[in-house]
Scaffold this motif. Structure first.
Motif, mmCIF file in Angstrom:
data_model
loop_
_atom_site.group_PDB
_atom_site.id
_atom_site.type_symbol
_atom_site.label_atom_id
_atom_site.label_comp_id
_atom_site.label_asym_id
_atom_site.label_seq_id
_atom_site.Cartn_x
_atom_site.Cartn_y
_atom_site.Cartn_z
ATOM 1 N N ARG A 240 0.960 13.875 3.534
ATOM 2 C CA ARG A 240 0.835 12.453 4.253
ATOM 3 C C ARG A 240 -0.555 12.244 4.115
ATOM 4 O O ARG A 240 -0.998 10.861 4.264
ATOM 5 C CB ARG A 240 1.416 12.567 5.477
ATOM 6 C CG ARG A 240 3.081 12.828 5.300
ATOM 7 C CD ARG A 240 3.656 12.651 6.722
ATOM 8 N NE ARG A 240 5.127 12.735 6.664
ATOM 9 C CZ ARG A 240 5.865 11.797 6.325
ATOM 10 N NH1 ARG A 240 5.481 10.590 6.071
ATOM 11 N NH2 ARG A 240 7.228 12.271 6.100
ATOM 12 N N SER A 247 -4.058 5.037 0.720
ATOM 13 C CA SER A 247 -3.906 3.733 1.142
ATOM 14 C C SER A 247 -5.007 3.162 1.665
ATOM 15 O O SER A 247 -5.432 2.076 1.340
ATOM 16 C CB SER A 247 -2.833 4.043 2.303
ATOM 17 O OG SER A 247 -1.777 4.409 1.834
ATOM 18 N N ALA A 264 -0.755 -4.934 5.488
ATOM 19 C CA ALA A 264 0.324 -4.176 5.294
ATOM 20 C C ALA A 264 0.029 -2.884 5.051
ATOM 21 O O ALA A 264 0.531 -1.720 5.331
ATOM 22 C CB ALA A 264 1.371 -4.938 4.424
ATOM 23 N N LEU A 265 -0.983 -2.399 4.282
ATOM 24 C CA LEU A 265 -1.429 -1.256 3.879
ATOM 25 C C LEU A 265 -1.891 -0.464 5.033
ATOM 26 O O LEU A 265 -1.649 0.682 5.289
ATOM 27 C CB LEU A 265 -2.190 -0.985 2.659
ATOM 28 C CG LEU A 265 -1.789 -1.648 1.409
ATOM 29 C CD1 LEU A 265 -3.052 -1.675 0.566
ATOM 30 C CD2 LEU A 265 -0.890 -0.467 0.651
ATOM 31 N N ARG A 267 -1.037 -0.976 8.161
ATOM 32 C CA ARG A 267 0.257 -0.529 9.014
ATOM 33 C C ARG A 267 0.930 0.569 8.635
ATOM 34 O O ARG A 267 1.385 1.456 9.221
ATOM 35 C CB ARG A 267 1.065 -1.749 9.154
ATOM 36 C CG ARG A 267 0.709 -3.025 9.921
ATOM 37 C CD ARG A 267 1.563 -4.062 10.403
ATOM 38 N NE ARG A 267 2.199 -4.782 9.048
ATOM 39 C CZ ARG A 267 1.631 -5.628 8.575
ATOM 40 N NH1 ARG A 267 0.680 -6.372 9.348
ATOM 41 N NH2 ARG A 267 2.034 -6.478 7.693
ATOM 42 N N GLU A 268 1.144 0.630 7.412
ATOM 43 C CA GLU A 268 1.650 1.835 6.621
ATOM 44 C C GLU A 268 0.851 3.119 6.771
ATOM 45 O O GLU A 268 1.429 4.436 7.182
ATOM 46 C CB GLU A 268 1.845 1.556 5.139
ATOM 47 C CG GLU A 268 2.951 0.643 4.670
ATOM 48 C CD GLU A 268 2.989 0.396 3.300
ATOM 49 O OE1 GLU A 268 2.279 1.224 2.564
ATOM 50 O OE2 GLU A 268 3.845 -0.620 2.730
ATOM 51 N N ALA A 269 -0.360 2.856 6.670
ATOM 52 C CA ALA A 269 -1.351 4.118 7.079
ATOM 53 C C ALA A 269 -1.258 4.648 8.413
ATOM 54 O O ALA A 269 -1.475 5.764 8.834
ATOM 55 C CB ALA A 269 -2.863 3.576 6.585
ATOM 56 N N ALA A 271 1.301 4.334 10.400
ATOM 57 C CA ALA A 271 2.633 4.970 10.555
ATOM 58 C C ALA A 271 2.440 6.384 10.048
ATOM 59 O O ALA A 271 3.055 7.277 10.554
ATOM 60 C CB ALA A 271 3.745 4.179 9.911
ATOM 61 N N GLY A 272 1.734 6.359 8.602
ATOM 62 C CA GLY A 272 1.603 7.817 8.152
ATOM 63 C C GLY A 272 0.934 8.729 8.928
ATOM 64 O O GLY A 272 1.305 9.819 9.079
ATOM 65 N N THR A 275 3.270 9.776 11.788
ATOM 66 C CA THR A 275 3.919 10.757 11.256
ATOM 67 C C THR A 275 3.456 12.253 11.042
ATOM 68 O O THR A 275 4.021 13.263 11.564
ATOM 69 C CB THR A 275 4.693 10.346 10.084
ATOM 70 O OG1 THR A 275 5.404 9.161 10.165
ATOM 71 C CG2 THR A 275 5.629 11.299 9.493
#
Length: 416
Positions: A240, A247, A264-265, A267-269, A271-272, A275
């Motif tokens: 991850r 990202s 958007a990237l 936000r994904e980063a 979340a990653g 996690t």
């Protein structure tokens, strides 16, 4: 203590038992001599057969007699004499097809087991200790315990004779039998303790072997734990974090040309990253739960019970904090027992009791599962028993078919 007649009756019965057990081997010797005399001096078997009978009879009876004596002493006096017999190791089949039993390679498992049993029997110091005791006990405890039966026999013979002298002898025999009955059998305990207990050198040698095995188990467990951590890091958080880095690199490239894609990237980063943080926390919790380090064993077990799928009740009376290695071993031992109750016993309820007495920390884990749990040499319970043994602790499992299963872990307070 009971009345004198009751004590005399119980003592007489125990004395007869001691005589019967201790005189088994002399009875074999007497039978061998009688057989040689019956055959006559001219028959060559009159010398060979008694020798073979004495040797095989003494060797075959020594261990059963010593086990009976240990049982009688523990039952009558409460004194436990450890057997100290060396345990057989596993018999393993190799890739070559041969079987290794710890001493030699054999073609079949049956041959390997027979060879192992024979070698272990002859190399075990306890075998020679049993033989020595078998030869000593008839002439010590056996002779003393024979006084009440001999007095009773003299009383029976003498009292039924017409002469006054024989009747006096019969009365004296009865008095001797009654007076000595409560005490004659007690000679068995000091003789058994003196000659059946392992010598300090043998105890030290067994302890060295036990510590060597524990060190090997600890090394293997540590290596397995390190591999698990490496695998979890590689497959989870590391992957991850690598994806997070990629990202962010992509965000740098598209931030000016395509801000929406960059957001958007990001936000994904984010979340990653969250996690990955959760996975790292779970990994650290698996190594040593924070509540265990901060609040101790009792609160950690209560938190474990809340997370367990079982309906688990916890009762605790622990007045001190344990050393961290002991707390960790007991905590993960309880966790493994609860896991086994869910996975193998299909239990729905469990009860955990943590208590402290003058000498030990005692933990009982009981479930309402189907039972039938056993300690196999390569099983998880055997590994748990070895981990507890590092602190001179013990693990006892009571698990009849149909349940319930009860496990008791005990660690001496001296280890704390």
């Amino acid at each position: 203590m009971g009345s004198w007649p009751a004590r005399a009756g119980v003592g007489f019965g125990r004395a007869c038992v001691v005589v019967a057990v201790s005189m088994l081997v002399p009875a074999v010797w007497a039978a061998a001599v009688a057989l040689g005399i019956w055959w006559g001096a001219g028959n060559p078997w009159s010398w060979v057969a008694p020798f073979v009978l004495v040797s095989t009879g003494t060797l075959a009876l020594s261990r059963p007699i010593c086990r009976i004596v240990r049982f009688l002493v523990a039952r009558w006096t409460g004194t436990v004499i450890p057997a100290g017999y060396r345990q057989a190791g596993p018999v393993t089949r190799l890739s070559t097809g041969y079987w290794w039993n710890g001493f030699s390679y054999e073609r079949t498992s049956r041959d390997a087991l027979m060879d192992q049993k024979m070698r272990l029997r002859w190399s075990d110091p306890a075998t020679w200790r049993d033989l020595r005791f078998t030869g000593i006990v008839p002439f010590t405890a056996g002779v003393i315990a024979a006084v009440p039966p001999a007095g009773a026999a003299g009383a029976v013979v003498g009292l039924f004779q017409p002469s006054l002298a024989m009747r006096v002898i019969g009365v004296l025999g009865a008095v001797m039998a009654v007076a000595s009955a409560p005490y004659a059998w007690r000679a068995l305990e000091p003789v058994a303790v003196r000659f059946l207990r392992a010598s300090p050198a043998m105890t030290l040698a067994d302890r060295v072997e036990e510590l060597t095995a524990q060190r090997a188990d600890t090394t293997v467990a540590q290596a397995a734990e390190i591999r698990r951590i490496e695998r979890d890091l590689h497959d989870g958080a590391q992957a991850r974090l690598v994806a997070l880095g990629l990202s962010l690199a992509t965000v740098e490239k598209v931030l000016k040309t395509n801000p929406d894609q960059a957001m958007a990237l990001l936000r994904e980063a984010r979340a990653g990253a969250a996690t990955s943080l959760t996975e790292l926390r779970d990994l650290v919790k698996g190594i040593n739960p924070p509540v265990l380090s901060e609040r101790g064993l009792v609160d950690a077990v209560r938190a474990l019970a809340l997370d367990s799928p079982l309906e688990t009740a916890v009762s605790a009376d622990l007045r001190l904090r344990l050393d961290p290695p002991i707390e960790s071993a007991l905590y993960f031992g309880i966790a493994e027992l609860l896991t086994n109750a869910v996975k193998h016993a299909h239990a729905t309820q469990a009860r955990i009791s943590i208590a402290q007495d003058d000498t030990d920390i005692v933990i009982d884990v009981e479930d309402n599962g189907r039972g039938g749990a056993g300690v196999r040499a390569d099983g998880g319970l055997a590994g748990l028993r070895r981990r507890i043994a590092v602190f001179d602790g013990t693990l006892e499992i009571t698990s009849p078919e149909g349940g319930p299963t009860r496990a008791r872990m005990m660690v001496p307070c001296a280890s704390l």
